[in-house]
Design a protein around this motif. Sequence first.
Motif, PDB file in Angstrom:
ATOM      1  N   PRO A   2      10.089  -1.132  -8.838  1.00  0.00           N
ATOM      2  CA  PRO A   2       8.707  -0.799  -8.532  1.00  0.00           C
ATOM      3  C   PRO A   2       7.738  -1.412  -9.555  1.00  0.00           C
ATOM      4  O   PRO A   2       8.136  -1.788 -10.652  1.00  0.00           O
ATOM      5  CB  PRO A   2       8.692   0.720  -8.618  1.00  0.00           C
ATOM      6  CG  PRO A   2       9.706   1.041  -9.647  1.00  0.00           C
ATOM      7  CD  PRO A   2      10.770  -0.020  -9.503  1.00  0.00           C
ATOM      8  N   HIS A   3       6.486  -1.484  -9.138  1.00  0.00           N
ATOM      9  CA  HIS A   3       5.416  -1.933 -10.032  1.00  0.00           C
ATOM     10  C   HIS A   3       4.428  -0.791 -10.188  1.00  0.00           C
ATOM     11  O   HIS A   3       4.008  -0.197  -9.191  1.00  0.00           O
ATOM     12  CB  HIS A   3       4.701  -3.164  -9.478  1.00  0.00           C
ATOM     13  CG  HIS A   3       3.512  -3.528 -10.318  1.00  0.00           C
ATOM     14  ND1 HIS A   3       3.653  -4.112 -11.563  1.00  0.00           N
ATOM     15  CD2 HIS A   3       2.194  -3.338 -10.125  1.00  0.00           C
ATOM     16  CE1 HIS A   3       2.444  -4.281 -12.087  1.00  0.00           C
ATOM     17  NE2 HIS A   3       1.550  -3.822 -11.237  1.00  0.00           N
ATOM     18  N   LEU A   4       4.050  -0.498 -11.420  1.00  0.00           N
ATOM     19  CA  LEU A   4       3.051   0.527 -11.710  1.00  0.00           C
ATOM     20  C   LEU A   4       1.788  -0.162 -12.198  1.00  0.00           C
ATOM     21  O   LEU A   4       1.832  -0.985 -13.119  1.00  0.00           O
ATOM     22  CB  LEU A   4       3.552   1.485 -12.795  1.00  0.00           C
ATOM     23  CG  LEU A   4       4.874   2.171 -12.505  1.00  0.00           C
ATOM     24  CD1 LEU A   4       5.345   2.933 -13.725  1.00  0.00           C
ATOM     25  CD2 LEU A   4       4.748   3.092 -11.322  1.00  0.00           C
ATOM     26  N   SER A   5       0.684   0.174 -11.575  1.00  0.00           N
ATOM     27  CA  SER A   5      -0.604  -0.373 -11.960  1.00  0.00           C
ATOM     28  C   SER A   5      -1.441   0.765 -12.538  1.00  0.00           C
ATOM     29  O   SER A   5      -1.737   1.728 -11.840  1.00  0.00           O
ATOM     30  CB  SER A   5      -1.294  -0.976 -10.742  1.00  0.00           C
ATOM     31  OG  SER A   5      -2.583  -1.423 -11.079  1.00  0.00           O
ATOM     32  N   VAL A   6      -1.791   0.634 -13.809  1.00  0.00           N
ATOM     33  CA  VAL A   6      -2.539   1.677 -14.507  1.00  0.00           C
ATOM     34  C   VAL A   6      -3.961   1.194 -14.732  1.00  0.00           C
ATOM     35  O   VAL A   6      -4.181   0.136 -15.318  1.00  0.00           O
ATOM     36  CB  VAL A   6      -1.869   2.014 -15.864  1.00  0.00           C
ATOM     37  CG1 VAL A   6      -2.671   3.074 -16.611  1.00  0.00           C
ATOM     38  CG2 VAL A   6      -0.428   2.434 -15.665  1.00  0.00           C
ATOM     39  N   LYS A   7      -4.906   1.973 -14.261  1.00  0.00           N
ATOM     40  CA  LYS A   7      -6.315   1.686 -14.493  1.00  0.00           C
ATOM     41  C   LYS A   7      -6.829   2.720 -15.478  1.00  0.00           C
ATOM     42  O   LYS A   7      -6.529   3.903 -15.351  1.00  0.00           O
ATOM     43  CB  LYS A   7      -7.086   1.716 -13.193  1.00  0.00           C
ATOM     44  CG  LYS A   7      -6.661   0.565 -12.299  1.00  0.00           C
ATOM     45  CD  LYS A   7      -7.311   0.592 -10.967  1.00  0.00           C
ATOM     46  CE  LYS A   7      -6.920  -0.606 -10.152  1.00  0.00           C
ATOM     47  NZ  LYS A   7      -5.492  -0.708  -9.878  1.00  0.00           N
ATOM     48  N   LEU A   8      -7.583   2.262 -16.462  1.00  0.00           N
ATOM     49  CA  LEU A   8      -8.052   3.153 -17.498  1.00  0.00           C
ATOM     50  C   LEU A   8      -9.324   2.604 -18.125  1.00  0.00           C
ATOM     51  O   LEU A   8      -9.651   1.434 -17.948  1.00  0.00           O
ATOM     52  CB  LEU A   8      -6.979   3.362 -18.556  1.00  0.00           C
ATOM     53  CG  LEU A   8      -6.562   2.170 -19.412  1.00  0.00           C
ATOM     54  CD1 LEU A   8      -5.762   2.685 -20.616  1.00  0.00           C
ATOM     55  CD2 LEU A   8      -5.740   1.168 -18.665  1.00  0.00           C
ATOM     56  N   TYR A   9     -10.025   3.489 -18.809  1.00  0.00           N
ATOM     57  CA  TYR A   9     -11.212   3.051 -19.541  1.00  0.00           C
ATOM     58  C   TYR A   9     -10.787   2.103 -20.662  1.00  0.00           C
ATOM     59  O   TYR A   9      -9.692   2.240 -21.215  1.00  0.00           O
ATOM     60  CB  TYR A   9     -11.939   4.239 -20.164  1.00  0.00           C
ATOM     61  CG  TYR A   9     -12.643   5.161 -19.196  1.00  0.00           C
ATOM     62  CD1 TYR A   9     -13.003   4.784 -17.918  1.00  0.00           C
ATOM     63  CD2 TYR A   9     -12.974   6.449 -19.602  1.00  0.00           C
ATOM     64  CE1 TYR A   9     -13.653   5.638 -17.063  1.00  0.00           C
ATOM     65  CE2 TYR A   9     -13.637   7.319 -18.753  1.00  0.00           C
ATOM     66  CZ  TYR A   9     -13.975   6.916 -17.485  1.00  0.00           C
ATOM     67  OH  TYR A   9     -14.626   7.773 -16.653  1.00  0.00           O
TER      68      TYR A   9
END
Length: 70
Positions: A2-9
């Motif tokens: 799987p691929h995890l995409s993390v969006k954050l400040y």
Amino acid sequence: MPHLSVKLYPGRTEEVKQDLANKLQDFVVKELGCDPKVVSVSFKEIEADKWKDVIDDEIAGEEIYIESDF
């Protein structure tokens, strides 16, 4: 997979992001029983004033397992 995409400040150091990526990879490997070589993690920094776009484009209408106060 799987691929995890993390969006954050913005504002986390590369060391903090690398540590989180390693922990996420370890967790996914443990939970899904997959090889670490097939787990990838990416980060995208989103400015606070653009966060509504993330909600509208990626969160609204999705099945959410953990809800957050935005």
